[in-house]
Write a protein that holds these residues in place. Sequence first.
Motif, mmCIF file in Angstrom:
data_model
loop_
_atom_site.group_PDB
_atom_site.id
_atom_site.type_symbol
_atom_site.label_atom_id
_atom_site.label_comp_id
_atom_site.label_asym_id
_atom_site.label_seq_id
_atom_site.Cartn_x
_atom_site.Cartn_y
_atom_site.Cartn_z
ATOM 1 N N UNK A 50 12.105 12.084 -8.480
ATOM 2 C CA UNK A 50 11.869 11.993 -7.032
ATOM 3 C C UNK A 50 10.495 12.590 -6.694
ATOM 4 N N UNK A 51 10.135 13.643 -7.392
ATOM 5 C CA UNK A 51 8.831 14.260 -7.189
ATOM 6 C C UNK A 51 7.725 13.292 -7.631
ATOM 7 N N UNK A 52 8.008 12.619 -8.759
ATOM 8 C CA UNK A 52 7.025 11.656 -9.281
ATOM 9 C C UNK A 52 6.785 10.520 -8.294
ATOM 10 N N UNK A 53 7.876 10.021 -7.730
ATOM 11 C CA UNK A 53 7.768 8.880 -6.815
ATOM 12 C C UNK A 53 6.923 9.259 -5.602
ATOM 13 N N UNK A 54 7.274 10.377 -5.004
ATOM 14 C CA UNK A 54 6.575 10.744 -3.773
ATOM 15 C C UNK A 54 5.118 11.112 -4.070
ATOM 16 N N UNK A 55 4.872 11.724 -5.238
ATOM 17 C CA UNK A 55 3.481 12.045 -5.596
ATOM 18 C C UNK A 55 2.689 10.767 -5.825
ATOM 19 N N UNK A 56 3.335 9.825 -6.518
ATOM 20 C CA UNK A 56 2.647 8.559 -6.784
ATOM 21 C C UNK A 56 2.272 7.874 -5.464
ATOM 22 N N UNK A 57 3.221 7.902 -4.513
ATOM 23 C CA UNK A 57 2.963 7.279 -3.209
ATOM 24 C C UNK A 57 1.794 7.962 -2.484
ATOM 25 N N UNK A 77 1.955 -5.120 -1.487
ATOM 26 C CA UNK A 77 1.610 -4.016 -2.378
ATOM 27 C C UNK A 77 2.759 -2.997 -2.438
ATOM 28 N N UNK A 78 3.296 -2.701 -1.242
ATOM 29 C CA UNK A 78 4.365 -1.713 -1.138
ATOM 30 C C UNK A 78 5.608 -2.206 -1.865
ATOM 31 N N UNK A 79 5.902 -3.509 -1.699
ATOM 32 C CA UNK A 79 7.085 -4.071 -2.363
ATOM 33 C C UNK A 79 6.908 -4.032 -3.877
ATOM 34 N N UNK A 80 5.713 -4.374 -4.319
ATOM 35 C CA UNK A 80 5.462 -4.357 -5.770
ATOM 36 C C UNK A 80 5.566 -2.938 -6.317
ATOM 37 N N UNK A 81 5.017 -2.017 -5.520
ATOM 38 C CA UNK A 81 5.074 -0.609 -5.924
ATOM 39 C C UNK A 81 6.535 -0.167 -6.065
ATOM 40 N N UNK A 82 7.348 -0.540 -5.072
ATOM 41 C CA UNK A 82 8.761 -0.146 -5.083
ATOM 42 C C UNK A 82 9.494 -0.795 -6.256
ATOM 43 N N UNK A 83 9.230 -2.089 -6.487
ATOM 44 C CA UNK A 83 9.978 -2.746 -7.564
ATOM 45 C C UNK A 83 9.511 -2.226 -8.925
ATOM 46 N N UNK A 84 8.250 -1.817 -9.032
ATOM 47 C CA UNK A 84 7.747 -1.188 -10.260
ATOM 48 C C UNK A 84 8.546 0.073 -10.569
ATOM 49 N N UNK A 85 8.769 0.871 -9.526
ATOM 50 C CA UNK A 85 9.541 2.103 -9.702
ATOM 51 C C UNK A 85 11.004 1.815 -10.008
ATOM 52 N N UNK A 86 11.537 0.766 -9.380
ATOM 53 C CA UNK A 86 12.945 0.424 -9.634
ATOM 54 C C UNK A 86 13.130 0.125 -11.113
ATOM 55 N N UNK A 87 12.193 -0.631 -11.658
ATOM 56 C CA UNK A 87 12.307 -0.989 -13.074
ATOM 57 C C UNK A 87 12.229 0.244 -13.964
ATOM 58 N N UNK A 88 11.284 1.105 -13.614
ATOM 59 C CA UNK A 88 11.112 2.325 -14.407
ATOM 60 C C UNK A 88 12.396 3.160 -14.393
ATOM 61 N N UNK A 89 12.981 3.266 -13.195
ATOM 62 C CA UNK A 89 14.189 4.090 -13.063
ATOM 63 C C UNK A 89 15.356 3.473 -13.818
#
Lengths: 446, 290
Positions: B193-200, B264-276
């Motif tokens: 969760x820290x990674x996600x928010x930092x990345x954003x 961009x935001x959607x791609x960013x989110x789906x990138x994270x979904x895959x990682x998770x």
Amino acid sequence: MSEIIDRPRYACALGGALFTLRALPRTAPIIHASAGCGYSLYGALSAGAGYLGGGYCGGAAWSSTNVVEREIVFGGEERLEEQIRATIELMDADLYVVVTGCMVEMIGDDAAAAAAVFRDAEAPVLAIPTPSFKGDSYAGYDMALSGLFRGFTRLGAEKRKDTVNLLGLVPGQDAFYKGNLTELKRLLEQLGLRVNTFFGEGETLDNLRNASEASLNLVLSDRYGIKAAQVFEEIHGVPYRVLPFPIGAAQTADFLRAAAEAAGVGTAAASALIYREEDRYYDYLERIADIYNDIDLQRYAIVAGDVNYAPSVSRFISDELGWIPKLTVITDQLNAEETAKVQSRFSGWESGVYPLIKFDPDTSAVQRYFPLAWPQSANERYYDSFSPAVVIGSALERDFALQYSLPLLTVSFPVTNRIVLNQSYAGYNGGLSLASDLITLLMSWR
Amino acid sequence: MGKPLKQIAIYGKGGIGKSTTTSNLSAALSLMGFKVMQFGCDPKSDSTNTLRDGSYIPTVLDTLREKSGLDAHDVIHRGFNGVYCVEAGGPAPGVGCAGRGIITAVELFRHQRIFEELDLDYVIYDVLGDVVCGGFAVPIREGIAKHVFTVSSADFMSVYAANNLFRGILKYSRSGGALLGGVIANSVSGGYSKEIISDFTNRTKTRIVEYAPRSITVTQCELRGKTVVEGAPESEQAQIYMSLAEKIAAHEVSEIPAPLGVTELREWASGWSEKLLQRVEGNVSPGEAI
């Protein structure tokens, strides 16, 4: 980015709806909008409509909720309910119609729910959304009529083959609407038809209430009244037919033949009527033969106006007076389909003489396109000046007409330099009026 | 001239802990000796409850509904350690215009020059975070708040709301509106969760002002109608809010964020979904372990 319109020739949807209701007998509109909407629209439209005035329960007396910030924040439905109650108490009408302005529509006030509270009132109370961000006054006419057809015209009426409704002449935007409707109704009745125009002489709200008895709606416009006719078809199952707004003998003959065919009354009746009417028409028109020759014979003409007047006046100039239309500017904002339809009205004329046609809502458009229609002087030794000529348009053409020292006849909105009472430009009588107004203008101009 | 007034707006998706954060911040700033007003800009009208033992106060709009004129003093109520509490309030659900309500309430205070009269150091606006219309953007327009902070968790919906807010800030930044002070990461306890928010925040060129972990102390205090700062001043969570208050008190320069575009935001989110998803399945590439 949006483009600006230089001096538009219409007000907003709310204005169009208000003037449509103003033309209905014994109808009291209730404006649900900010203070100022009603009075501004009254000022703008009344003067432009040849000083139509407020009428019954109208103009400066229009009932209005005059919403302020409190209603915008908390919703204005309670205020509207209060206003409807007070209006019913104070104004004696057979129909109350709530029409809405932009701000109450943006906050989502449910005017229909407020009107529904009065469903047991003696006279019906309708609510018709007419936010001005949805269109101009012509659109407001369609919104108002559609709302009335949905909410007031009776459902399930038995159809009568001989009954037609006439749509497409917008009260106020057409300063001559009442005279025009009277003339067109007079003609159609001679075909054996019963005619509802809703706004014409001697009509009552029953004409509107029983309009569903009709078997046909005739829409005399390539734009106005078409949406309302579609709603009518959807609700009451009555088909519609679009015909051009007729001015003078040639166009009125076309109109009567097409109307007779569409209404299924047979073309023989139309031919007989046309014969009778033309006999009378030309008996009058021939009076101008001498003066016509005496005042420079042929004229050039520039026409500017809405989709009803501009094509029909241009054709009248060309086909009936034998003058030369050089430039016609159609001043509505039209979509591609409407533009093509209006463009098609400039064909099949007897004279074969057509103007340069431009579609442009800017008032300055007439000035801008004029050099395309007529070469401007480049200080040649011999310059063929644009003379003799006449401008037929609205009061907004005044500057242009003055600049070129041309006489101007105002027929299209705004008609602020004339008082219009029962005069008409439609049909045979309208053709005679237009001819006499034009020749009178030229004579007084000498 | 009095001392300079610092106006701050705190935005965030509904339910993300915005009012909790704001109230604790107000309480902490007041303990630091500042005169603070908390201005709730949410039709729910419960922004300041934990400053007042859980009690509701009459809102600006409720009072305006009753009478046309309003003295702003009538709707200012004192809370913990003298914090001035105001709730803008709003219309009944489904009618009227809540956005216009916020504008009306904020304008009323400005016209009556209340902030100057009370000689405040801080006005903190607690605003419904989706910035659905112009009304909710009022605090970030020219001449009102100067700094905006957004409360966000690592939850994607919350990040979307933050990104929307950044778009609003970017728009108004061209006409002298408020700029972004940073993100207050809430309910972020570390790990991904820290990674996600930092990345954003990296991508949107902003920064995280403070991490506030999920805490049972907050819940316990709120159930008693109190902020953590008041109810459990010695707790670790209270120290986090005190630290946040110090940072905000020292904060001077805000910046223009660089919001992501919709795609961009959607791609960013789906990138994270895959990682998770990969992590859940244990399919983690070397160096990516949590």
